[in-house]
Design a protein around this motif. Sequence first.
Motif, PDB file in Angstrom:
ATOM      1  N   VAL A   1     -99.913  78.471  93.404  1.00 18.35           N
ATOM      2  CA  VAL A   1    -100.681  77.372  93.988  1.00 18.35           C
ATOM      3  C   VAL A   1    -100.946  77.729  95.442  1.00 18.35           C
ATOM      4  CG1 VAL A   1     -99.733  75.592  92.465  1.00 18.35           C
ATOM      5  CG2 VAL A   1     -98.649  76.008  94.656  1.00 18.35           C
ATOM      6  N   GLY A   2    -102.025  77.195  95.984  1.00 22.34           N
ATOM      7  CA  GLY A   2    -102.308  77.505  97.367  1.00 22.34           C
ATOM      8  C   GLY A   2    -103.196  76.478  98.019  1.00 22.34           C
ATOM      9  N   SER A   3    -103.203  76.506  99.330  1.00 27.81           N
ATOM     10  CA  SER A   3    -104.031  75.601 100.109  1.00 27.81           C
ATOM     11  C   SER A   3    -104.674  76.366 101.263  1.00 27.81           C
ATOM     12  CB  SER A   3    -103.182  74.462 100.675  1.00 27.81           C
ATOM     13  OG  SER A   3    -103.908  73.734 101.649  1.00 27.81           O
ATOM     14  N   PHE A   4    -106.009  76.394 101.276  1.00 26.07           N
ATOM     15  CA  PHE A   4    -106.714  76.986 102.416  1.00 26.07           C
ATOM     16  C   PHE A   4    -106.408  76.192 103.676  1.00 26.07           C
ATOM     17  CE2 PHE A   4    -109.651  78.736  99.151  1.00 26.07           C
ATOM     18  CZ  PHE A   4    -109.614  80.063  99.541  1.00 26.07           C
ATOM     19  N   ALA A   5    -106.389  74.854 103.558  1.00 29.32           N
ATOM     20  CA  ALA A   5    -106.189  73.996 104.727  1.00 29.32           C
ATOM     21  C   ALA A   5    -104.835  74.243 105.386  1.00 29.32           C
ATOM     22  CB  ALA A   5    -106.321  72.528 104.336  1.00 29.32           C
ATOM     23  N   GLU A   6    -103.792  74.442 104.571  1.00 28.78           N
ATOM     24  CA  GLU A   6    -102.450  74.672 105.094  1.00 28.78           C
ATOM     25  C   GLU A   6    -102.126  76.153 105.271  1.00 28.78           C
ATOM     26  OE1 GLU A   6     -99.537  72.489 102.783  1.00 28.78           O
ATOM     27  OE2 GLU A   6    -101.034  70.937 102.378  1.00 28.78           O
ATOM     28  N   ASN A   7    -102.996  77.034 104.775  1.00 27.61           N
ATOM     29  CA  ASN A   7    -102.771  78.472 104.788  1.00 27.61           C
ATOM     30  C   ASN A   7    -101.401  78.822 104.201  1.00 27.61           C
ATOM     31  OD1 ASN A   7    -103.346  81.182 105.146  1.00 27.61           O
ATOM     32  ND2 ASN A   7    -102.665  81.212 107.269  1.00 27.61           N
ATOM     33  N   GLN A   8    -101.116  78.207 103.054  1.00 30.05           N
ATOM     34  CA  GLN A   8     -99.881  78.493 102.317  1.00 30.05           C
ATOM     35  C   GLN A   8    -100.239  78.744 100.861  1.00 30.05           C
ATOM     36  OE1 GLN A   8     -97.293  75.080 103.103  1.00 30.05           O
ATOM     37  NE2 GLN A   8     -96.041  76.476 104.310  1.00 30.05           N
ATOM     38  N   TYR A   9     -99.629  79.792 100.311  1.00 29.32           N
ATOM     39  CA  TYR A   9     -99.889  80.195  98.942  1.00 29.32           C
ATOM     40  C   TYR A   9     -98.551  80.545  98.305  1.00 29.32           C
ATOM     41  CZ  TYR A   9    -104.370  80.362 101.163  1.00 29.32           C
ATOM     42  OH  TYR A   9    -105.478  80.012 101.890  1.00 29.32           O
ATOM     43  N   TYR A  10     -98.179  79.814  97.262  1.00 27.47           N
ATOM     44  CA  TYR A  10     -96.904  80.024  96.585  1.00 27.47           C
ATOM     45  C   TYR A  10     -97.147  80.778  95.285  1.00 27.47           C
ATOM     46  CZ  TYR A  10     -95.108  76.404  99.686  1.00 27.47           C
ATOM     47  OH  TYR A  10     -94.743  75.677 100.798  1.00 27.47           O
ATOM     48  N   PHE A  11     -96.319  81.782  95.050  1.00 26.26           N
ATOM     49  CA  PHE A  11     -96.359  82.557  93.820  1.00 26.26           C
ATOM     50  C   PHE A  11     -94.934  82.600  93.276  1.00 26.26           C
ATOM     51  CE2 PHE A  11     -99.717  84.069  96.549  1.00 26.26           C
ATOM     52  CZ  PHE A  11    -100.788  84.274  95.698  1.00 26.26           C
ATOM     53  N   TRP A  12     -94.786  82.519  91.958  1.00 27.32           N
ATOM     54  CA  TRP A  12     -93.457  82.647  91.383  1.00 27.32           C
ATOM     55  C   TRP A  12     -93.529  83.369  90.049  1.00 27.32           C
ATOM     56  CZ3 TRP A  12     -96.060  78.083  91.941  1.00 27.32           C
ATOM     57  CH2 TRP A  12     -96.357  77.367  90.781  1.00 27.32           C
ATOM     58  N   ARG A  13     -92.387  83.943  89.707  1.00 25.44           N
ATOM     59  CA  ARG A  13     -92.226  84.672  88.457  1.00 25.44           C
ATOM     60  C   ARG A  13     -91.156  83.965  87.649  1.00 25.44           C
ATOM     61  NH1 ARG A  13     -89.622  90.092  89.505  1.00 25.44           N
ATOM     62  NH2 ARG A  13     -87.736  88.895  89.320  1.00 25.44           N
ATOM     63  N   GLY A  14     -91.452  83.677  86.392  1.00 21.60           N
ATOM     64  CA  GLY A  14     -90.477  83.080  85.502  1.00 21.60           C
ATOM     65  C   GLY A  14     -90.348  81.576  85.666  1.00 21.60           C
ATOM     66  N   CYS A  15     -89.259  81.025  85.123  1.00 22.64           N
ATOM     67  CA  CYS A  15     -88.987  79.586  85.140  1.00 22.64           C
ATOM     68  C   CYS A  15     -87.751  79.320  85.994  1.00 22.64           C
ATOM     69  CB  CYS A  15     -88.756  79.093  83.718  1.00 22.64           C
ATOM     70  SG  CYS A  15     -88.141  77.397  83.640  1.00 22.64           S
ATOM     71  N   LYS A  16     -87.896  78.413  86.946  1.00 21.63           N
ATOM     72  CA  LYS A  16     -86.799  78.099  87.865  1.00 21.63           C
ATOM     73  C   LYS A  16     -85.563  77.577  87.128  1.00 21.63           C
ATOM     74  CE  LYS A  16     -86.196  75.859  92.309  1.00 21.63           C
ATOM     75  NZ  LYS A  16     -86.874  75.119  93.369  1.00 21.63           N
ATOM     76  N   VAL A  17     -85.765  76.857  86.023  1.00 26.18           N
ATOM     77  CA  VAL A  17     -84.665  76.222  85.296  1.00 26.18           C
ATOM     78  C   VAL A  17     -84.003  77.168  84.290  1.00 26.18           C
ATOM     79  CG1 VAL A  17     -84.062  74.307  83.733  1.00 26.18           C
ATOM     80  CG2 VAL A  17     -85.729  73.955  85.579  1.00 26.18           C
ATOM     81  N   TYR A  18     -84.810  77.940  83.553  1.00 28.24           N
ATOM     82  CA  TYR A  18     -84.284  78.704  82.423  1.00 28.24           C
ATOM     83  C   TYR A  18     -84.289  80.220  82.599  1.00 28.24           C
ATOM     84  CZ  TYR A  18     -84.466  74.345  79.843  1.00 28.24           C
ATOM     85  OH  TYR A  18     -84.272  73.064  79.427  1.00 28.24           O
ATOM     86  N   ASP A  19     -84.680  80.726  83.739  1.00 31.47           N
ATOM     87  CA  ASP A  19     -84.822  82.164  83.896  1.00 31.47           C
ATOM     88  C   ASP A  19     -83.940  82.658  85.047  1.00 31.47           C
ATOM     89  OD1 ASP A  19     -85.638  84.796  84.240  1.00 31.47           O
ATOM     90  OD2 ASP A  19     -87.776  84.312  84.323  1.00 31.47           O
ATOM     91  N   GLU A  20     -82.934  83.433  84.721  1.00 33.67           N
ATOM     92  CA  GLU A  20     -82.035  83.944  85.760  1.00 33.67           C
ATOM     93  C   GLU A  20     -82.730  84.954  86.672  1.00 33.67           C
ATOM     94  OE1 GLU A  20     -79.630  87.495  83.507  1.00 33.67           O
ATOM     95  OE2 GLU A  20     -79.088  85.442  82.999  1.00 33.67           O
ATOM     96  N   ASN A  21     -83.900  85.459  86.273  1.00 32.06           N
ATOM     97  CA  ASN A  21     -84.656  86.399  87.095  1.00 32.06           C
ATOM     98  C   ASN A  21     -85.786  85.721  87.872  1.00 32.06           C
ATOM     99  OD1 ASN A  21     -83.226  88.785  86.300  1.00 32.06           O
ATOM    100  ND2 ASN A  21     -84.203  88.551  84.305  1.00 32.06           N
ATOM    101  N   PHE A  22     -85.766  84.388  87.953  1.00 35.19           N
ATOM    102  CA  PHE A  22     -86.794  83.644  88.672  1.00 35.19           C
ATOM    103  C   PHE A  22     -86.871  84.102  90.128  1.00 35.19           C
ATOM    104  CE2 PHE A  22     -87.830  80.125  91.538  1.00 35.19           C
ATOM    105  CZ  PHE A  22     -89.077  79.775  91.063  1.00 35.19           C
ATOM    106  N   LYS A  23     -88.082  84.293  90.616  1.00 38.72           N
ATOM    107  CA  LYS A  23     -88.333  84.644  92.024  1.00 38.72           C
ATOM    108  C   LYS A  23     -89.524  83.823  92.494  1.00 38.72           C
ATOM    109  CE  LYS A  23     -85.638  88.357  92.546  1.00 38.72           C
ATOM    110  NZ  LYS A  23     -84.415  88.245  93.225  1.00 38.72           N
ATOM    111  N   ASP A  24     -89.480  83.354  93.741  1.00 42.04           N
ATOM    112  CA  ASP A  24     -90.650  82.692  94.304  1.00 42.04           C
ATOM    113  C   ASP A  24     -90.892  83.175  95.727  1.00 42.04           C
ATOM    114  OD1 ASP A  24     -88.439  81.314  95.347  1.00 42.04           O
ATOM    115  OD2 ASP A  24     -89.474  79.405  95.359  1.00 42.04           O
ATOM    116  N   TYR A  25     -92.156  83.116  96.121  1.00 41.47           N
ATOM    117  CA  TYR A  25     -92.582  83.613  97.418  1.00 41.47           C
ATOM    118  C   TYR A  25     -93.606  82.654  98.008  1.00 41.47           C
ATOM    119  CZ  TYR A  25     -90.822  87.910  95.308  1.00 41.47           C
ATOM    120  OH  TYR A  25     -90.038  88.841  94.675  1.00 41.47           O
ATOM    121  N   CYS A  26     -93.652  82.590  99.311  1.00 41.56           N
ATOM    122  CA  CYS A  26     -94.677  81.839 100.012  1.00 41.56           C
ATOM    123  C   CYS A  26     -95.387  82.810 100.966  1.00 41.56           C
ATOM    124  CB  CYS A  26     -94.085  80.675 100.798  1.00 41.56           C
ATOM    125  SG  CYS A  26     -95.330  79.711 101.679  1.00 41.56           S
ATOM    126  N   PHE A  27     -96.719  82.861 100.858  1.00 40.07           N
ATOM    127  CA  PHE A  27     -97.524  83.745 101.692  1.00 40.07           C
ATOM    128  C   PHE A  27     -98.502  82.938 102.524  1.00 40.07           C
ATOM    129  CE2 PHE A  27     -96.312  86.506  98.208  1.00 40.07           C
ATOM    130  CZ  PHE A  27     -96.089  87.733  98.818  1.00 40.07           C
TER     131      PHE A  27
END
Length: 181
Positions: free
Chosen positions: A145-171
């Motif tokens: 998800v991202g917002s031009f107005a806020e200049n924030q873009y979130y990316f994630w891999r997997g599921c936060k609840v069920y995936d032990e390899n979950f990773k998220d990033y904010c750019f």
Amino acid sequence: GLELKLPFFDIEKSTNFNSMKEILSNSQVTSGHNYLISSPDESQHWEVLPDIKESVSTLHSTDSNGHIFHTNHCLGEKVKLYEEKMSINSTTVNRYNLLEKKLPLCHNLEDLKGVLMDHDEYPKSICSHYEGSSQDPSSTCGGAVGSFAENQYYFWRGCKVYDENFKDYCFSINEKSFKLS
């Protein structure tokens, strides 16, 4: 910090929404693709095949509210004619319907991120992660998800609840590259 260059996208050739649309319309593809083209002022959702380029959403602008999303089935009338119906997984239409219902209730990026990680109506939830060979093999690989107005873009891999390899990033975007926040 981490910096990702964007070699696949010549920003000098795409100075506005219409030039992005032109590049997409003239792109050579070999299979079906789904694209969101967006600028700070306009957004549109497209489905693209080798011989068909079709807008599948209204044009959204800063003067209107709306949302654009995609699950794993075709929306365009022309593109639907080529869709392989046997390949459609059992969650796609349910997830699409959930998104249609929930997205109008989002007021910020956190709300939107929460909807994309939602488990309502599991196992056919927006965030889908079947286990076992007897079930539909669809699985959420990640989201963005991202917002031009806020200049924030979130990316994630997997599921936060069920995936032990979950990773998220904010750019954020700085000139022609993404910068990890």
